[in-house]
Design a protein around this motif. Structure first.
Motif, mmCIF file in Angstrom:
data_model
loop_
_atom_site.group_PDB
_atom_site.id
_atom_site.type_symbol
_atom_site.label_atom_id
_atom_site.label_comp_id
_atom_site.label_asym_id
_atom_site.label_seq_id
_atom_site.Cartn_x
_atom_site.Cartn_y
_atom_site.Cartn_z
ATOM 1 N N LEU A 9 -1.313 -3.696 12.575
ATOM 2 C CA LEU A 9 -2.216 -2.562 12.393
ATOM 3 C C LEU A 9 -3.116 -2.832 11.201
ATOM 4 O O LEU A 9 -2.661 -3.323 10.168
ATOM 5 N N LYS A 10 -4.364 -2.502 11.348
ATOM 6 C CA LYS A 10 -5.304 -2.653 10.250
ATOM 7 C C LYS A 10 -6.164 -1.408 10.156
ATOM 8 O O LYS A 10 -6.807 -1.029 11.120
ATOM 9 N N PRO A 11 -6.179 -0.758 8.990
ATOM 10 C CA PRO A 11 -7.038 0.422 8.837
ATOM 11 C C PRO A 11 -8.501 0.061 9.078
ATOM 12 O O PRO A 11 -8.979 -0.990 8.661
ATOM 13 N N SER A 12 -9.208 0.943 9.757
ATOM 14 C CA SER A 12 -10.629 0.716 10.040
ATOM 15 C C SER A 12 -11.327 2.066 9.963
ATOM 16 O O SER A 12 -10.820 3.010 9.367
ATOM 17 N N GLY A 13 -12.465 2.157 10.571
ATOM 18 C CA GLY A 13 -13.192 3.424 10.547
ATOM 19 C C GLY A 13 -13.950 3.619 9.252
ATOM 20 O O GLY A 13 -14.174 2.679 8.477
ATOM 21 N N LEU A 14 -14.324 4.868 8.996
ATOM 22 C CA LEU A 14 -15.169 5.185 7.846
ATOM 23 C C LEU A 14 -14.396 5.252 6.536
ATOM 24 O O LEU A 14 -14.974 5.114 5.465
ATOM 25 N N ASN A 15 -13.094 5.507 6.621
ATOM 26 C CA ASN A 15 -12.312 5.655 5.389
ATOM 27 C C ASN A 15 -11.016 4.853 5.471
ATOM 28 O O ASN A 15 -9.928 5.423 5.494
ATOM 29 N N PRO A 16 -11.142 3.517 5.531
ATOM 30 C CA PRO A 16 -9.920 2.713 5.716
ATOM 31 C C PRO A 16 -8.934 2.837 4.561
ATOM 32 O O PRO A 16 -7.724 2.703 4.752
ATOM 33 N N LYS A 17 -9.453 3.082 3.359
ATOM 34 C CA LYS A 17 -8.531 3.157 2.218
ATOM 35 C C LYS A 17 -7.645 4.394 2.265
ATOM 36 O O LYS A 17 -6.644 4.473 1.560
ATOM 37 N N ALA A 18 -8.043 5.359 3.090
ATOM 38 C CA ALA A 18 -7.260 6.590 3.157
ATOM 39 C C ALA A 18 -5.992 6.423 3.985
ATOM 40 O O ALA A 18 -5.098 7.272 3.938
ATOM 41 N N VAL A 19 -5.906 5.341 4.772
ATOM 42 C CA VAL A 19 -4.746 5.131 5.631
ATOM 43 C C VAL A 19 -3.673 4.392 4.835
ATOM 44 O O VAL A 19 -3.917 3.298 4.319
ATOM 45 N N THR A 20 -2.497 4.993 4.763
ATOM 46 C CA THR A 20 -1.399 4.413 3.991
ATOM 47 C C THR A 20 -0.118 4.480 4.797
ATOM 48 O O THR A 20 -0.085 5.005 5.915
ATOM 49 N N TYR A 21 0.950 3.956 4.190
ATOM 50 C CA TYR A 21 2.270 4.031 4.827
ATOM 51 C C TYR A 21 2.757 5.462 4.944
ATOM 52 O O TYR A 21 3.697 5.742 5.702
ATOM 53 N N ASP A 22 2.140 6.369 4.197
ATOM 54 C CA ASP A 22 2.531 7.776 4.312
ATOM 55 C C ASP A 22 1.959 8.411 5.575
ATOM 56 O O ASP A 22 2.323 9.538 5.932
ATOM 57 N N ASP A 23 1.041 7.689 6.244
ATOM 58 C CA ASP A 23 0.442 8.229 7.461
ATOM 59 C C ASP A 23 1.119 7.706 8.721
ATOM 60 O O ASP A 23 1.301 8.456 9.683
ATOM 61 N N LEU A 24 1.425 6.399 8.760
ATOM 62 C CA LEU A 24 2.084 5.839 9.925
ATOM 63 C C LEU A 24 2.724 4.513 9.539
ATOM 64 O O LEU A 24 2.371 3.902 8.522
ATOM 65 N N SER A 25 3.653 4.066 10.348
ATOM 66 C CA SER A 25 4.349 2.801 10.117
ATOM 67 C C SER A 25 5.021 2.394 11.431
ATOM 68 O O SER A 25 5.189 3.231 12.331
ATOM 69 N N PRO A 26 5.439 1.104 11.567
ATOM 70 C CA PRO A 26 5.158 -0.011 10.655
ATOM 71 C C PRO A 26 3.742 -0.526 10.873
ATOM 72 O O PRO A 26 3.064 -0.117 11.808
ATOM 73 N N PHE A 27 3.326 -1.462 10.024
ATOM 74 C CA PHE A 27 1.996 -2.010 10.122
ATOM 75 C C PHE A 27 1.966 -3.348 10.850
ATOM 76 O O PHE A 27 0.893 -3.914 11.040
ATOM 77 N N ASN A 28 3.141 -3.858 11.264
ATOM 78 C CA ASN A 28 3.173 -5.060 12.088
ATOM 79 C C ASN A 28 4.524 -5.130 12.774
ATOM 80 O O ASN A 28 5.461 -4.387 12.439
ATOM 81 N N GLY A 29 4.618 -6.009 13.769
ATOM 82 C CA GLY A 29 5.867 -6.158 14.499
ATOM 83 C C GLY A 29 5.657 -7.030 15.711
ATOM 84 O O GLY A 29 4.623 -7.695 15.871
ATOM 85 N N SER A 30 6.647 -7.039 16.613
ATOM 86 C CA SER A 30 6.563 -7.851 17.828
ATOM 87 C C SER A 30 7.332 -7.149 18.932
ATOM 88 O O SER A 30 8.207 -6.317 18.681
ATOM 89 N N VAL A 31 6.941 -7.495 20.176
ATOM 90 C CA VAL A 31 7.665 -6.996 21.353
ATOM 91 C C VAL A 31 7.908 -8.187 22.266
ATOM 92 O O VAL A 31 7.158 -9.176 22.257
ATOM 93 N N LEU A 32 8.966 -8.082 23.098
ATOM 94 C CA LEU A 32 9.394 -9.184 23.947
ATOM 95 C C LEU A 32 9.232 -8.802 25.413
ATOM 96 O O LEU A 32 9.672 -7.725 25.834
ATOM 97 N N PHE A 33 8.558 -9.680 26.170
ATOM 98 C CA PHE A 33 8.517 -9.581 27.622
ATOM 99 C C PHE A 33 9.578 -10.537 28.158
ATOM 100 O O PHE A 33 9.496 -11.752 27.939
ATOM 101 N N LEU A 34 10.549 -10.017 28.891
ATOM 102 C CA LEU A 34 11.513 -10.881 29.553
ATOM 103 C C LEU A 34 10.881 -11.447 30.812
ATOM 104 O O LEU A 34 9.890 -10.921 31.327
#
Length: 1170
Positions: A712-737
């Motif tokens: 995840l990467k904050p974007s839009g008009l106010n990217p600095k306003a997006v923090t861990y207090d808004d959503l998480s996690p900011f990265n990860g992985s998923v597996l297709f069997l």
């Protein structure tokens, strides 16, 4: 030496300043600096008593016409503190360009400035730049308050609503025209300038299309069209050129390309299609030369119109076309002579083509004589100047005719020379009877002739000719006049693959019969084409063996080919393998780099081999997309080791030259991507601390496992306003069997109480790891395992906790308010919660059709961070009577995204009744004095006084009135009450004069209005005057009114008339008996009455009464003369009766003497003595 310190205090515009100055007594003179400072202090003190109001800050505005354009005007007070009400108003008429053209503000003495808001009204009217001026005025001018400078601001509203117009064609989009002949023709283009027509506008056009450059058919092919100011419709002419070039229908498009001057182009109507109908039909000879034998008899020469060299129709053929011709010949032996060697068979020398007719035959008879002749020529020429109709003359317009050398009467036989232009090839598989081999008889054609022919093999093949062709020999017969004869050959059809076979045809000169000759060419080599696919027919075979295979060792494209029928020779099969992504199977969409080998390959079939297969490896790192195709195409097949004497039919490709193998999910290993590329809308949870959101991920191919790494990467008009207090996690992985096509990425959205705008983060698929490879998204590689356009998506956490704020009236401004007309109300609008974005509010005074306030409606702009705005509603002093009026100021949203409103969005304001709503009652000024006569008899006179209820006429009211002086018997009534109903505004007081018999001078009475009820009041004109004119002029006897007369005399009296004598009147008089009576004959009576007539200007009359004389003794006797029944404005007043005394006469008391008679009396009784 002494030092003296002086302190001077002065209050200036910026506040209180204190200046301390030191003054040395030195020589007793103040220093120059000290004097300057003292004068400055005195000046400041002198001017400190004034208060000035002016605009401050920006005073020139240039704005666009939008629904959210709000102009802030700052009004500043300087000088002495004072409570000031200022009004901002537009100069000139209200043009509807602003929500309200007035605004007011109240600057209390505790503040120095206030802001008013002017809102632009967004209408649909095209307008050029407009400049408006707003002036600053004071509600109540005061000697201590003055307007400063600047006191005006300018607002320029830029052109809007397409003030300079929208340009388009205003005509049919399809136009069909004819190309004129010998002249030019115009095509009128009608352009319209919709909406505004301000300024000069120039539009550029260009003509495109057509089979040839547009400038060859239309002029101009590009240029400018100018609209002058005010012009809405314009016609521009294009010229259709007469090019005299044969043409079919030509289609050109006239495009409006660009425009200058502020206008726009309507892209839905910026093109007109012009079709120039087919024209200039070509007229020509079908060929330029003819070689004819003298025996030809009739030569046919074809003239063609409306066809090109290939025979295709071109140009118009709807109408008749004609052209004249001439015949050109010479005088030498090389020239044929008209009517000697040939004859023109046309009825006239004009060739006519009716409508839809494209060929016309000219016929010329060739005279066959017995004279041996060399070649003779003549020419036929079409005349350009004689051409009629929509046609042009093209080459060949002249035809050369050559009559061959002649007069071998029986002819010369040879194989038709036409057959030597190309090899004669007979296709066994397509032809069972062939008559294409002919023998020509040149020269004369007299008599019947014949010749023997024979066919032999021209190869080492020992088999008889008749195995393939019958007959192998024969006799060819020419009848008299016959110039050409064909050999009828039967082609033996079989199912045996055979190579091409050569044969030799010969005509035998020694077998001629009939006197003819044989000439070269007398032999012809021809071929029977290879048949029955001797070299093979290439096919995909069997079709079910064409497949995509996948196993642990890799993936392959398995293909199988068969060489059907003949297998003679070595053949080379060239094939192409293309990978076409999912979608339309289109070669242009094909991609390379999927196979581990080249996509173009060669497969060799040795002689005798009938079937072969291929396994083409697919790259390990290739991503096979579900629904994609492998397109296998057999491009060509060719012989390798054999060169046939003639081009062979085989080897050839079968009917199915292309096959498509669809990639199924179990084979595919791509694409991986989000199921949608649309933004995903998230909401901050309200009833919990966090919520989980699942974003679907899909892969079209399920071959093998795949791990997808994301971030995840904050974007839009106010990217600095997006923090861990808004959503998480900011990265990860998923597996297709393996075999799994769908999974999800889980994101946790967290709750807080912080006002926030829309927060955008971009969810990106970073890389994929599979059993065979690792691919990083975004890296430029030939193959990508991403689904184009679906490798990232936006997550938008919608604004929450009211980032734009909650708007309402402040607690101190919620009213209700009760004010008088001319007073103002200050309302404070506050914004609680967030102040992150600009917001617009609208305030409106309801009812909306009222005009009681300066600034009935307006738009308020809350800038980011701004929490409050104060508006002033100033009531207008309109002079209109009004009862208590009830208004509400209502807040509403005016933003594109609705602003959130609190509960206090309505403030009630009561304007107390004003301007005498119940009325001001008074007499009409022009009816204040009325003069009437005194009533008499049936003539009744009255005075009417109209009293009006000025200002308002609301409700039921009354007013009383009285007459002064109070005690009078001359008029009636002398008092009363007048009642006005609701909305009544006029009443009448009527006073009558009373009759009497009293002479009176002019009498004056005053009628006064007193004691109103119902809220009305008495106005300034509260009294009126009634005048009763002088009346009852007296008629009377003048003194003496008592006359003593003797019998036999006349009694004389004078009757006087006082007052006006401008009209004639009469008065009656009569005698009235008293002691003297008419009956006794004491006087002569006047009868019942006699009339005295007073003419105009006559004021007295005489009356005389005769006293009768008799011998009857009488004492004083009286009778009377009375005046009565005077006419006109007269009365008999006071001395209306005269008295006549007839003095005693005839010894009324007698003559006394004593009678000498004794009379006896009795004591105690009454005695009468006569």
């Amino acid at each position: 030496m002494h030092n003296m310190r002086v302190t001077v205090s002065a209050r200036a515009a910026g506040g209180v300043h204190r200046t301390r100055m030191s003054m040395s007594s030195g020589l007793g003179m103040p220093s120059a600096c000290l004097l300057v400072n003292l004068l400055l202090a005195l000046f400041i003190s002198f001017t400190s008593g004034e208060t000035e109001v002016k605009f401050t800050g920006q005073t020139e505005f240039v704005v666009h016409e939008t629904s959210t354009t709000v102009i802030r005007l700052v009004i500043e007070r300087t000088g002495e503190p004072a409570n000031i009400t200022a009004i901002v108003s537009i100069y000139g008429e209200n043009t509807g360009d602003f929500f309200d053209t007035y605004a007011a503000t109240y600057i209390p003495d505790t503040e120095t400035n206030r802001t008013v808001y002017i809102s632009v009204c967004d209408d649909d009217l095209p307008e050029a730049d407009e400049m408006f001026i707003f002036y600053l005025t004071l509600q109540k001018p005061s000697a201590g308050i003055k307007l400063g400078s600047p006191r005006s601001v300018t607002v320029t509203v830029l052109s809007n609503d397409n003030a300079f117009g929208i340009i388009s064609f205003n005509m049919s989009a399809l136009i069909t025209v004819n190309e004129p002949r010998g002249r030019n023709e115009f095509v009128p283009l009608t352009l319209i300038r919709e909406k505004g027509t301000y300024g000069t506008v120039t539009v550029t056009f260009e003509v495109e299309g057509g089979p040839n450059p547009a400038e060859e058919d239309l002029s101009p092919a590009k240029g400018n069209i100018t609209f002058p100011p005010g012009r809405a419709v314009l016609i521009y002419n294009l010229t259709v050129l007469d090019d005299q070039i044969p043409e079919n229908d030509e289609i050109f498009n006239v495009h409006l390309r660009s425009v200058e001057g502020g206008a726009e182009i309507n892209t839905t109507r910026n093109t007109v299609q012009i079709t120039i109908k087919k024209n200039d039909s070509p007229v020509r000879f079908s060929q330029s030369a003819f070689m004819v034998p003298e025996e030809a008899d009739v030569l046919t020469i074809q003239v063609v119109r409306g066809k090109d060299d290939s025979g295709k129709l071109i140009g118009s053929d709807e109408y008749e076309v004609s052209v004249c011709y001439i015949i050109i010949t010479g005088n030498s032996t090389a020239h044929a002579q008209l009517n000697l060697d040939f004859l023109d068979l046309q009825p006239n020398m004009t060739i006519v083509f009716p409508s839809q007719v494209h060929e016309s035959d000219m016929k010329f008879k060739i005279f066959d004589d017995a004279i041996p002749e060399i070649a003779e020529t003549f020419q036929i020429m079409l005349l350009k100047d004689t051409l009629q109709g929509d046609a042009v003359l093209i080459s060949p317009s002249i035809v050369h005719v050559t009559i061959k050398p002649n007069d071998k009467p029986y002819g010369v036989l040879s194989i038709n020379s036409v057959l030597f232009a190309q090899v004669v090839i007979i296709d066994e598989d397509q032809t069972s009877r062939f008559e294409g081999i002919t023998v020509a008889r040149n020269g004369g054609t007299h008599g019947n002739v014949s010749v023997t022919w024979i066919i032999t093999r021209n190869s080492s093949d020992p088999s008889p000719v008749t195995a393939d062709i019958t007959p192998a020999s024969g006799v060819l017969h020419f009848a008299q006049g016959q110039m050409l004869a064909s050999l009828p050959l039967n082609i033996i059809s079989d199912d045996f693959p055979e190579e091409a076979e050569p044969y030799l045809l010969r005509i035998l000169a020694d077998t001629l019969q009939g006197g003819a000759e044989v000439s070269e060419p007398a032999e012809l080599l021809f071929y029977i084409q290879d048949s029955d696919d001797i070299y093979g027919l290439m096919e995909f075979y069997p079709l079910e063996n064409q497949r995509i295979e996948s196993n642990p060792t890799g993936r392959f494209l398995s293909l199988s080919f068969a060489r059907q029928r003949g297998t003679v020779g070595v053949v080379r099969l060239v094939y192409i393998v293309l990978y076409v992504p999912a979608g339309t199977v289109d070669l242009e969409r094909a991609k390379d780099g999927i196979l581990n080998v080249s996509g173009r390959g060669i497969l060799i079939f040795p002689e005798g081999k009938r079937q072969d297969s291929l396994n083409l490896p697919i790259r390990n790192d290739a991503f096979l997309q579900n629904g994609a195709h492998f397109l296998i195409q057999m491009e060509r097949v060719e012989l390798v080791n054999i060169i046939p004497p003639i081009p062979s039919i085989s080897p050839r490709l079968g009917e199915i030259r292309n096959i498509s193998l669809r990639i199924t999910p179990d084979i595919a290993n791509g694409e991986i991507g989000f199921t949608s590329n649309l933004p995903i809308i998230l909401h901050e949870p309200e009833n919990s601390t966090a919520t989980m959101v699942s974003i679907a991920l899909h892969r079209d191919g399920t071959d093998g496992q795949a791990t997808v790494f994301w971030s995840l990467k904050p974007s839009g008009l106010n990217p600095k306003a997006v923090t861990y207090d808004d959503l998480s996690p900011f990265n990860g992985s998923v597996l297709f069997l393996s075999g799994q096509s769908d999974t999800t990425i889980n994101i946790t959205v967290k709750a807080d109480d912080i006002p926030e705008m829309n927060e955008t983060v971009t969810l990106t698929l970073d890389r994929v790891e599979t059993e065979r490879f690792v691919v990083y998204f975004g890296v430029s590689v030939e193959n990508e395992i991403l689904k184009t356009g679906f490798t990232s998506c936006e997550l938008i956490i919608m604004e929450n906790d009211d980032p734009g704020g909650v708007f309402e009236f402040s607690s101190s401004s919620r009213g209700p308010y009760t004010i008088k007309e001319g007073e103002s109300v200050e309302l404070q609008i506050v914004r609680s919660k967030g102040t992150l974005i600009k917001q617009f509010l609208r305030y409106t005074v309801e009812p909306r059709d009222s005009n009681e306030f300066y600034g009935n409606t307006g738009i308020l702009e809350f800038k980011p961070g701004e929490r409050e705005i104060v508006i002033t509603l100033l009531t207008r002093m309109d002079g209109v009577p009004e009862l208590d009026e009830f208004y509400s100021v209502v807040l509403s949203s005016h933003s594109e995204l609705p602003s959130k409103l609190g509960t206090a969005t309505r403030v009630n304001i009561t304007i107390l009744k004003n301007d005498d709503p119940h009325g001001v009652i008074q007499f009409l000024p022009d009816e204040l004095a009325v003069s009437i006569n005194e009533s008499k008899g049936e003539a009744v006179y009255a005075a009417a006084y109209r009293i009006v209820r000025n200002q308002g006429n609301y409700g039921n009211v009354s007013v009383s009135w009285v007459v002064e002086p109070v005690s009078t018997n001359d008029i009636y009534p002398v008092q009363g009450t007048v009642f006005f109903g609701n909305q009544e505004f006029s009443k009448t007081i009527t006073i009558y004069s009373l009759p009497d018999e009293l002479p009176e001078e002019m009498e004056v009475f005053t009628i006064s209005l007193v004691n109103t009820t119902g809220g009305a009041r008495v106005g300034n004109t509260s009294s009126a005057v009634l005048q009763i004119t002088r009346n009852d002029d007296p008629i009377y006897f003048s003194d003496p009114v008592v006359v003593k007369v003797q019998e036999g005399d006349f009694a004389h009296f004078t009757v006087l008339r006082n007052g006006s004598a401008d009209v004639a009147i009469t008065v009656l008089y009569a005698t009235v008996d008293g002691g003297a009576t008419v009956e006794d004959g004491d006087f002569i009576s006047s009868g019942r009455s006699e009339a005295l007539v007073f003419d105009v200007g006559e004021r007295e009359h005489k009356i005389s009464v005769f006293i009768s004389e008799d011998d009857t003794p009488e004492t004083d006797e009286t009778f009377y003369i009375i005046l009565f029944n005077s006419t006109g404005d007269t009365v008999v007043y006071r001395a209306g009766m005269a008295t006549v005394v007839i003095e005693a006469n005839d010894d009324p008391n007698g003559i006394f003497s004593l009678e000498p008679v004794d009379k006896s009396v009795e004591e105690g009784k009454t005695n009468v003595f006569l």
